[in-house]
Design a protein around this motif. Sequence first.
Motif, PDB file in Angstrom:
ATOM      1  N   LEU A  12       0.827  -1.203   0.000  1.00  0.00           N
ATOM      2  CA  LEU A  12       0.000   0.000   0.000  1.00  0.00           C
ATOM      3  C   LEU A  12       0.863   1.255   0.000  1.00  0.00           C
ATOM      4  CD1 LEU A  12      -2.853   1.179   0.134  1.00  0.00           C
ATOM      5  CD2 LEU A  12      -2.660   1.113   2.617  1.00  0.00           C
ATOM      6  N   SER A  13       1.885   1.264   0.814  1.00  0.00           N
ATOM      7  CA  SER A  13       2.753   2.441   0.859  1.00  0.00           C
ATOM      8  C   SER A  13       3.520   2.608  -0.443  1.00  0.00           C
ATOM      9  CB  SER A  13       3.714   2.341   2.041  1.00  0.00           C
ATOM     10  OG  SER A  13       4.580   1.242   1.876  1.00  0.00           O
ATOM     11  N   ASN A  14       3.911   1.508  -1.062  1.00  0.00           N
ATOM     12  CA  ASN A  14       4.624   1.589  -2.332  1.00  0.00           C
ATOM     13  C   ASN A  14       3.724   2.143  -3.428  1.00  0.00           C
ATOM     14  OD1 ASN A  14       6.980   1.305  -3.738  1.00  0.00           O
ATOM     15  ND2 ASN A  14       6.761  -0.876  -4.085  1.00  0.00           N
ATOM     16  N   VAL A  15       2.513   1.606  -3.536  1.00  0.00           N
ATOM     17  CA  VAL A  15       1.578   2.069  -4.562  1.00  0.00           C
ATOM     18  C   VAL A  15       1.185   3.526  -4.316  1.00  0.00           C
ATOM     19  CG1 VAL A  15      -0.739   1.744  -5.494  1.00  0.00           C
ATOM     20  CG2 VAL A  15       0.721  -0.231  -5.120  1.00  0.00           C
ATOM     21  N   LEU A  16       0.893   3.874  -3.072  1.00  0.00           N
ATOM     22  CA  LEU A  16       0.528   5.261  -2.766  1.00  0.00           C
ATOM     23  C   LEU A  16       1.679   6.229  -3.013  1.00  0.00           C
ATOM     24  CD1 LEU A  16      -1.679   4.999   0.435  1.00  0.00           C
ATOM     25  CD2 LEU A  16      -2.375   5.591  -1.880  1.00  0.00           C
ATOM     26  N   GLY A  17       2.881   5.806  -2.681  1.00  0.00           N
ATOM     27  CA  GLY A  17       4.044   6.659  -2.917  1.00  0.00           C
ATOM     28  C   GLY A  17       4.259   6.935  -4.395  1.00  0.00           C
ATOM     29  N   PHE A  18       4.173   5.894  -5.204  1.00  0.00           N
ATOM     30  CA  PHE A  18       4.327   6.074  -6.640  1.00  0.00           C
ATOM     31  C   PHE A  18       3.177   6.892  -7.211  1.00  0.00           C
ATOM     32  CE2 PHE A  18       7.662   3.040  -6.389  1.00  0.00           C
ATOM     33  CZ  PHE A  18       8.360   3.071  -7.580  1.00  0.00           C
ATOM     34  N   SER A  19       1.960   6.675  -6.697  1.00  0.00           N
ATOM     35  CA  SER A  19       0.804   7.439  -7.169  1.00  0.00           C
ATOM     36  C   SER A  19       0.961   8.924  -6.847  1.00  0.00           C
ATOM     37  CB  SER A  19      -0.484   6.925  -6.537  1.00  0.00           C
ATOM     38  OG  SER A  19      -0.751   5.626  -6.963  1.00  0.00           O
ATOM     39  N   CYS A  62      -2.624   9.526 -15.066  1.00  0.00           N
ATOM     40  CA  CYS A  62      -1.216   9.607 -14.683  1.00  0.00           C
ATOM     41  C   CYS A  62      -0.998   9.023 -13.289  1.00  0.00           C
ATOM     42  CB  CYS A  62      -0.754  11.058 -14.737  1.00  0.00           C
ATOM     43  SG  CYS A  62       1.008  11.265 -14.480  1.00  0.00           S
ATOM     44  N   THR A  63      -1.896   9.329 -12.379  1.00  0.00           N
ATOM     45  CA  THR A  63      -1.800   8.793 -11.025  1.00  0.00           C
ATOM     46  C   THR A  63      -1.954   7.274 -11.034  1.00  0.00           C
ATOM     47  OG1 THR A  63      -2.707  10.850 -10.168  1.00  0.00           O
ATOM     48  CG2 THR A  63      -2.767   8.959  -8.708  1.00  0.00           C
ATOM     49  N   ALA A  64      -2.892   6.768 -11.827  1.00  0.00           N
ATOM     50  CA  ALA A  64      -3.113   5.318 -11.902  1.00  0.00           C
ATOM     51  C   ALA A  64      -1.927   4.599 -12.534  1.00  0.00           C
ATOM     52  CB  ALA A  64      -4.384   5.031 -12.689  1.00  0.00           C
ATOM     53  N   VAL A  65      -1.350   5.177 -13.563  1.00  0.00           N
ATOM     54  CA  VAL A  65      -0.207   4.548 -14.226  1.00  0.00           C
ATOM     55  C   VAL A  65       0.991   4.483 -13.279  1.00  0.00           C
ATOM     56  CG1 VAL A  65       1.493   4.884 -16.060  1.00  0.00           C
ATOM     57  CG2 VAL A  65      -0.933   5.081 -16.568  1.00  0.00           C
ATOM     58  N   PHE A  66       1.239   5.564 -12.568  1.00  0.00           N
ATOM     59  CA  PHE A  66       2.340   5.545 -11.612  1.00  0.00           C
ATOM     60  C   PHE A  66       2.041   4.604 -10.453  1.00  0.00           C
ATOM     61  CE2 PHE A  66       4.036   9.092 -13.889  1.00  0.00           C
ATOM     62  CZ  PHE A  66       5.389   9.124 -13.576  1.00  0.00           C
ATOM     63  N   GLY A  67       0.784   4.491 -10.053  1.00  0.00           N
ATOM     64  CA  GLY A  67       0.405   3.535  -9.013  1.00  0.00           C
ATOM     65  C   GLY A  67       0.650   2.103  -9.459  1.00  0.00           C
ATOM     66  N   ALA A 126       6.818  -2.558  -9.165  1.00  0.00           N
ATOM     67  CA  ALA A 126       8.090  -2.490  -8.459  1.00  0.00           C
ATOM     68  C   ALA A 126       8.047  -3.335  -7.182  1.00  0.00           C
ATOM     69  CB  ALA A 126       8.433  -1.039  -8.130  1.00  0.00           C
ATOM     70  N   TRP A 127       6.905  -3.314  -6.487  1.00  0.00           N
ATOM     71  CA  TRP A 127       6.772  -4.137  -5.277  1.00  0.00           C
ATOM     72  C   TRP A 127       6.843  -5.619  -5.629  1.00  0.00           C
ATOM     73  CZ3 TRP A 127       2.884  -7.615  -3.881  1.00  0.00           C
ATOM     74  CH2 TRP A 127       2.980  -8.104  -2.567  1.00  0.00           C
ATOM     75  N   ARG A 128       6.139  -6.019  -6.707  1.00  0.00           N
ATOM     76  CA  ARG A 128       6.169  -7.423  -7.123  1.00  0.00           C
ATOM     77  C   ARG A 128       7.583  -7.848  -7.530  1.00  0.00           C
ATOM     78  NH1 ARG A 128       2.273 -11.263  -7.002  1.00  0.00           N
ATOM     79  NH2 ARG A 128       3.153 -11.961  -8.936  1.00  0.00           N
ATOM     80  N   TRP A 129       8.292  -6.963  -8.216  1.00  0.00           N
ATOM     81  CA  TRP A 129       9.645  -7.252  -8.638  1.00  0.00           C
ATOM     82  C   TRP A 129      10.548  -7.441  -7.423  1.00  0.00           C
ATOM     83  CZ3 TRP A 129      13.142  -3.300 -11.618  1.00  0.00           C
ATOM     84  CH2 TRP A 129      14.318  -3.931 -12.011  1.00  0.00           C
ATOM     85  N   ASP A 130      10.389  -6.604  -6.429  1.00  0.00           N
ATOM     86  CA  ASP A 130      11.185  -6.694  -5.222  1.00  0.00           C
ATOM     87  C   ASP A 130      10.901  -7.999  -4.475  1.00  0.00           C
ATOM     88  OD1 ASP A 130      13.040  -5.668  -3.316  1.00  0.00           O
ATOM     89  OD2 ASP A 130      11.348  -5.122  -2.025  1.00  0.00           O
ATOM     90  N   GLU A 131       9.629  -8.378  -4.398  1.00  0.00           N
ATOM     91  CA  GLU A 131       9.270  -9.639  -3.736  1.00  0.00           C
ATOM     92  C   GLU A 131       9.861 -10.837  -4.481  1.00  0.00           C
ATOM     93  OE1 GLU A 131       7.468 -10.244  -0.821  1.00  0.00           O
ATOM     94  OE2 GLU A 131       7.862  -8.104  -0.582  1.00  0.00           O
ATOM     95  N   ARG A 132       9.773 -10.826  -5.782  1.00  0.00           N
ATOM     96  CA  ARG A 132      10.304 -11.945  -6.577  1.00  0.00           C
ATOM     97  C   ARG A 132      11.820 -12.013  -6.452  1.00  0.00           C
ATOM     98  NH1 ARG A 132      10.351 -16.819  -7.732  1.00  0.00           N
ATOM     99  NH2 ARG A 132      11.197 -17.324  -9.753  1.00  0.00           N
ATOM    100  N   ALA A 133      12.481 -10.852  -6.441  1.00  0.00           N
ATOM    101  CA  ALA A 133      13.934 -10.830  -6.295  1.00  0.00           C
ATOM    102  C   ALA A 133      14.349 -11.392  -4.937  1.00  0.00           C
ATOM    103  CB  ALA A 133      14.463  -9.416  -6.470  1.00  0.00           C
TER     104      ALA A 133
END
Length: 82
Positions: free
Chosen positions: A4-11, A39-44, A50-57
Amino acid sequence: MPILSNVLGFSLFGLASRLGQLSIEHRKLTSNPAATALCTAVFGYAGYWAWRWDERAAVILAEKRAQIEEHKAKRAATAGAQ
């Protein structure tokens, strides 16, 4: 909660970039609310990706660390047997 914090931060970053773009163009901040929402939705979504990528890594790194420990144990066993 990290997602949530990642998506909100990017949004919020997307919203800030859109507002910055509008201020550079000297347009009203409410001139095109659909584009601002897009624009807000795309960045979200980028934040979610990015969160999914970090979890997979993290999973891949844990697997590699386990493999390295396994190889070290095998080498120690063969060196101890000799």
